[in-house]
Design a protein around this motif. Structure first.
Motif, mmCIF file in Angstrom:
data_model
loop_
_atom_site.group_PDB
_atom_site.id
_atom_site.type_symbol
_atom_site.label_atom_id
_atom_site.label_comp_id
_atom_site.label_asym_id
_atom_site.label_seq_id
_atom_site.Cartn_x
_atom_site.Cartn_y
_atom_site.Cartn_z
ATOM 1 N N SER A 170 44.845 38.451 41.231
ATOM 2 C CA SER A 170 43.713 37.698 41.777
ATOM 3 C C SER A 170 44.221 36.323 42.218
ATOM 4 C CB SER A 170 42.638 37.526 40.715
ATOM 5 O OG SER A 170 43.131 36.662 39.709
ATOM 6 N N ARG A 171 43.390 35.622 42.972
ATOM 7 C CA ARG A 171 43.813 34.285 43.424
ATOM 8 C C ARG A 171 44.010 33.347 42.246
ATOM 9 N NH1 ARG A 171 43.830 33.790 48.700
ATOM 10 N NH2 ARG A 171 43.046 35.620 49.792
ATOM 11 N N GLY A 172 43.095 33.446 41.270
ATOM 12 C CA GLY A 172 43.194 32.597 40.081
ATOM 13 C C GLY A 172 44.478 32.881 39.316
ATOM 14 N N ALA A 173 44.789 34.161 39.147
ATOM 15 C CA ALA A 173 46.004 34.537 38.414
ATOM 16 C C ALA A 173 47.239 34.043 39.149
ATOM 17 C CB ALA A 173 46.057 36.052 38.245
ATOM 18 N N ARG A 180 47.600 30.362 38.501
ATOM 19 C CA ARG A 180 48.108 30.141 37.138
ATOM 20 C C ARG A 180 49.599 30.486 37.050
ATOM 21 N NH1 ARG A 180 42.985 32.219 36.170
ATOM 22 N NH2 ARG A 180 43.702 34.330 35.753
ATOM 23 N N PHE A 200 35.709 32.554 38.047
ATOM 24 C CA PHE A 200 36.415 33.665 37.411
ATOM 25 C C PHE A 200 37.119 34.508 38.456
ATOM 26 C CE2 PHE A 200 32.091 35.324 38.020
ATOM 27 C CZ PHE A 200 32.300 36.621 38.495
ATOM 28 N N ASP A 201 38.100 35.277 37.978
ATOM 29 C CA ASP A 201 38.959 36.041 38.883
ATOM 30 C C ASP A 201 38.245 37.256 39.446
ATOM 31 O OD1 ASP A 201 40.914 34.276 38.308
ATOM 32 O OD2 ASP A 201 42.062 35.603 36.999
ATOM 33 N N HIS A 202 38.502 37.516 40.710
ATOM 34 C CA HIS A 202 38.083 38.772 41.333
ATOM 35 C C HIS A 202 39.148 39.094 42.377
ATOM 36 C CE1 HIS A 202 35.905 41.663 43.831
ATOM 37 N NE2 HIS A 202 35.309 41.969 42.712
ATOM 38 N N THR A 203 39.676 40.314 42.327
ATOM 39 C CA THR A 203 40.885 40.703 43.067
ATOM 40 C C THR A 203 41.278 39.773 44.224
ATOM 41 O OG1 THR A 203 40.130 42.932 42.594
ATOM 42 C CG2 THR A 203 42.118 42.717 43.940
ATOM 43 N N ALA A 204 40.558 39.863 45.338
ATOM 44 C CA ALA A 204 40.976 39.075 46.491
ATOM 45 C C ALA A 204 40.086 37.860 46.692
ATOM 46 C CB ALA A 204 40.956 39.942 47.741
ATOM 47 N N ASP A 205 39.041 37.729 45.905
ATOM 48 C CA ASP A 205 38.044 36.694 46.133
ATOM 49 C C ASP A 205 37.833 35.836 44.886
ATOM 50 O OD1 ASP A 205 37.611 37.391 48.838
ATOM 51 O OD2 ASP A 205 36.559 39.163 48.145
ATOM 52 N N VAL A 206 36.744 35.105 44.855
ATOM 53 C CA VAL A 206 36.515 34.210 43.733
ATOM 54 C C VAL A 206 35.100 34.408 43.199
ATOM 55 C CG1 VAL A 206 36.429 31.787 42.997
ATOM 56 C CG2 VAL A 206 38.082 32.492 44.733
#
Lengths: 139, 486
Positions: free
Chosen positions: B416-419, B422, A8-14
């Motif tokens: 975020s990295r995920g965003a 995507r 899941f997303d977290h600002t600069a991390d994972v």
């Protein structure tokens, strides 16, 4: 018995959210989640059994310490846990026998480094169906 | 959702805000945040302001808990946080106030080259940089240090590797603290940390670390730019990296070692991630000593990469690095705790200054600056993103009074990295960068996607906030043209 993870997303991390029927499966799936952030890792050669033991005052810290050890083994020895047997996981102790295999760099696809397993939003919970854990890795 | 700050926030002026110490029990000082209205609207969306208030609870904290305009949610401390504690008043040191990547920082190397000189060689330059500078997961360098050498490197910092041939004497003077914190204790660094760092001195890493070739695109302060050897159209090299696995492990070890320390010293913390120890305690001294060793390792890391960058330029342009004028302009740390002297109520006090995602920004005349920067102030290097700009600033006198001589460190992430991954679906970030005139290479499969320009705030907004608040002054803007990432 089964365990699974999602990122899941977290600002600069994972962030990694893990769910499993049993605490042993939770430990196994958490390790897989960590490796999934680093890349699609393939191994070569026969794995070697390594006994890992941790003590602390809560399960979340025990899981974090275990994952931190997996990270060090990956970075220093280029080995990952191809399989794990959890011998004990209670509030005070986590014991694991990891079948550690060498990463095949040629066949692996790397995404990015993990610096550390943080304490941020770190949790292990019992649920109606088993166990859930969350942890965030610094990348 | 649910993370938005709802506590008190008082406007001080157009560029600063206060969280009063009355906000929550345990706050010993106010929180002060440097940001304009636009930035503050974004900042309020996460828990970083709550973290500013939490840091204000640390024992021995002096004057205020500070945040720079690139503040965002971190671990314990926010990123962009600055806190100074007084060891004589039970002041603490906290690994969370430094971060995992101890002495992550930035350096800038000038050249005599112009865009016209570079253009025919750009592809070769990026290819050779990508081959010579180790980057990405598991990449170690050809330059290796054995246990005893690693120990000396951590004790002595940059001067050790310069003496070994990886740089110029003038590089040392152009590095914050001369590239070596005193009282480093490699004997407090764990075996695990030594193992993680063994092959990594002189490697870039991954994530937001980079080596970029940039062109000076705009000069705002010609006098300061001239003192640094920067002129419009000149080519420069920027390096962003830290202490690699060694530093990460020093932090991880400390967070583990200090788990019970707050209880031992009767320290009540609003967040367990603020784990800390009095500076003057065996636990505090152990972390501070190991952290200084890791900081020195980081300076050596960037120093060796400077050496590698010079080698690449020498090869591509068939001239020596001296002929190419590749002097180090400056090297600044932005994740560090240091002992510094500051004037507090008319008295000079030795404080433990934590900067986590914040850059030192000493003003003109400060005794710690090299002679060539005494008249203009310390160069402050603020990287942006790989599609737009980075900035060079100089520290200004108000910084000493307002921020313990500190400034912002970067643009701050927007996605975020995920965003970001995507948002890259169906696009080629590499091609988009090329259309902007940037040749980029990355080892990791998702590296360029995660680090795409749109994933970051416009660094100019952040830079303007510190410029307008008088903490620092804009000197020059640099545009990336060649980028390598892990």
């Amino acid at each position: 018995m089964s365990g699974s993870f999602e990122l899941f997303d977290h600002t600069a991390d994972v962030g990694i959210r893990v769910s499993a029927d049993t605490s042993a499966e939770l430990v196994r799936a958490a390790g897989e989640g960590l490796y999934a952030v680093i890349g699609e890792l393939e191994t070569t050669g026969d794995p070697q059994a390594v006994r890992l033991e941790f003590s602390a005052d809560e399960r979340a810290i025990l899981l974090r310490d275990y994952l931190a050890e997996l990270l060090v083994l990956f970075e220093c020895e280029q080995r990952i846990a191809a399989d794990v047997e959890v011998t004990v996981f209670d509030e005070k102790c986590l014991g694991v026998i990891g079948q550690m295999a060498v990463v095949d760099k040629a066949r692996s696809v790397f995404f990015g480094e993990v610096k550390a397993i943080t304490y941020h939003e770190l949790a292990v919970r019992r649920t109606e169906n088993g166990y859930e854990a969350t942890f965030i890795v610094d990348v | 959702m649910g993370n938005e700050y709802t506590g008190p926030l008082e406007r001080i002026n157009d560029f600063s805000w206060r969280i009063p110490r009355s906000y929550k029990p345990g706050m010993r000082v106010d929180g002060i945040i440097y940001a304009d209205d636009v930035l503050m609207n974004t900042i309020k969306q996460d828990k970083s302001l709550e973290q500013v208030a939490n840091v204000a609870c640390l024992p021995g904290i002096v004057k205020y808990s500070l945040a720079m305009p690139d503040i965002h949610w971190g671990y314990g401390f926010c990123i962009g946080g600055v806190a100074a504690t007084d060891p004589e008043q039970g002041g603490v040191i906290s690994p969370g106030g430094v971060g995992y990547d101890i002495n992550c920082g930035v350096r800038l190397i000038r050249t005599n080259l112009t865009l016209k000189d570079i253009d025919p060689h750009r592809s070769r330059l990026v290819d050779r940089m990508f081959e010579i500078v180790p980057c990405g997961v598991g990449r170690t360098g050809k330059i290796k240090f054995k246990g005893g050498e690693l120990k000396r490197l951590m004790e002595q910092g940059s001067p050790y590797v310069v003496k070994r041939g990886f740089g110029w004497d003038s590089d040392i003077e152009a590095t914050e603290a001369g590239g070596a914190l005193p009282d480093a204790r490699p004997d407090y660094v764990s075996k695990r940390a030594y193992e993680r760092g063994a092959g990594q001195c002189g490697t870039l890493g991954s994530g937001n670390h980079f080596m970029e070739v940039q062109v000076v695109d705009q000069v705002d302060d010609p006098k300061a730019a001239e003192a640094m050897g920067l002129a419009k159209g000149n080519i420069a090299v920027m390096i962003h990296s830290g202490s690699r696995g060694l530093g990460y492990q020093v932090c991880d070890d400390a967070l583990k070692d200090l788990r019970d320390t707050p209880r031992k010293y009767g320290i009540e913390l609003p967040d367990k991630q603020l784990v800390c120890a009095p500076v003057r305690s065996p636990e505090g001294e152990r972390y501070f000593g190991a952290m200084r060793a890791a900081a020195n390792f980081a300076w050596c890391n960037r120093q060796i990469m400077t050496h590698l960058a010079r080698q690449v330029f020498e090869e591509v342009f068939a001239r020596s690095a001296e002929q190419l004028g590749m002097a180090l302009i400056y090297d600044v740390a932005h994740n560090i705790a240091k002992t510094e002297t500051h004037q507090i109520d008319g008295k000079a006090l030795e404080l433990c200054v934590h900067r986590k995602g914040a850059t030192r920004a000493f003003p003109p005349g400060h005794p710690e600056l090299p002679p060539r920067y005494r008249a203009i102030g310390q160069p402050v290097l603020v990287p942006g993103d790989m599609g737009r700009f980075s900035y060079v600033l100089v520290g200004q006198p108000p910084a000493m009074e307002l921020t313990f001589g500190s400034c912002c460190h970067g643009a701050g992430r927007l996605m975020s990295r995920g965003a970001a991954i995507r948002a890259s679906k169906g696009r080629s970030i590499r091609k988009e960068l090329l259309e902007r005139g940037v040749i980029a290479r990355a080892r990791g499969r998702t590296g360029l996607d995660e680090e795409q320009p749109e994933a970051y705030k416009d660094v100019l907004e952040v830079v303007n906030a510190v410029h307008n608040s008088g903490i620092s002054k804009r000197v020059a803007r640099l545009k990336p043209i060649v980028v390598i990432k892990g």
